[in-house]
Design a protein around this motif. Structure first.
Motif, mmCIF file in Angstrom:
data_model
loop_
_atom_site.group_PDB
_atom_site.id
_atom_site.type_symbol
_atom_site.label_atom_id
_atom_site.label_comp_id
_atom_site.label_asym_id
_atom_site.label_seq_id
_atom_site.Cartn_x
_atom_site.Cartn_y
_atom_site.Cartn_z
ATOM 1 N N ILE A 10 -7.096 4.861 15.152
ATOM 2 C CA ILE A 10 -7.092 5.371 13.794
ATOM 3 C C ILE A 10 -6.487 4.307 12.895
ATOM 4 N N ASP A 11 -7.223 3.893 11.871
ATOM 5 C CA ASP A 11 -6.674 2.973 10.884
ATOM 6 C C ASP A 11 -5.908 3.790 9.857
ATOM 7 N N LEU A 12 -4.626 3.555 9.769
ATOM 8 C CA LEU A 12 -3.780 4.299 8.842
ATOM 9 C C LEU A 12 -3.866 3.713 7.440
ATOM 10 N N PRO A 13 -3.702 4.558 6.432
ATOM 11 C CA PRO A 13 -3.570 4.017 5.088
ATOM 12 C C PRO A 13 -2.354 3.083 5.050
ATOM 13 N N LEU A 67 1.214 4.601 5.102
ATOM 14 C CA LEU A 67 1.672 5.166 6.375
ATOM 15 C C LEU A 67 1.931 4.074 7.405
ATOM 16 N N ALA A 68 1.092 3.059 7.409
ATOM 17 C CA ALA A 68 1.301 1.944 8.334
ATOM 18 C C ALA A 68 2.637 1.259 8.040
ATOM 19 N N ASN A 79 5.451 3.422 9.436
ATOM 20 C CA ASN A 79 5.520 3.259 10.894
ATOM 21 C C ASN A 79 6.080 1.897 11.269
#
Length: 94
Positions: free
Chosen positions: A28-31, A34-35, A38
């Motif tokens: 899943i590529d996060l926006p 959010l990345a 994390n």
């Protein structure tokens, strides 16, 4: 997902030197927002596994929950206590 179906779980395998994850077949590529959130946690966790006591103490000090309730001195005491209590389970630190 059933908790007893290990094929659906993201697992980590560890040995005395490395930590590696097992791919479960999807990504899943996060926006970016959010990345970034994390990444701030992953950076701290990366410090904690360097087998260097100073890096470990710094990593724990950077943890937001620890920083909210412990002084820097108390954090050092906590890390020292955890290392002492778990000596038989941990490799030698540099």
């Amino acid at each position: 997902m059933r908790s007893d179906d290990s094929r659906d779980l993201d697992r980590s395998d560890t040995d005395s030197v490395t930590v590696s994850t097992t791919d479960v077949g999807y990504r899943i590529d996060l926006p970016p927002q959010l990345a970034a959130l994390n990444r701030s946690n992953v950076n701290v966790q990366s410090l904690a596994v360097e087998r260097d006591e100073t890096a470990l103490q710094q990593a724990v000090k950077l943890d937001p929950l620890t920083a909210a309730v412990c002084t820097l001195e108390k954090t050092d005491e906590m890390v020292d206590g955890l290392l002492e209590a778990n000596t038989e389970y941990l490799p030698e630190l540099d």
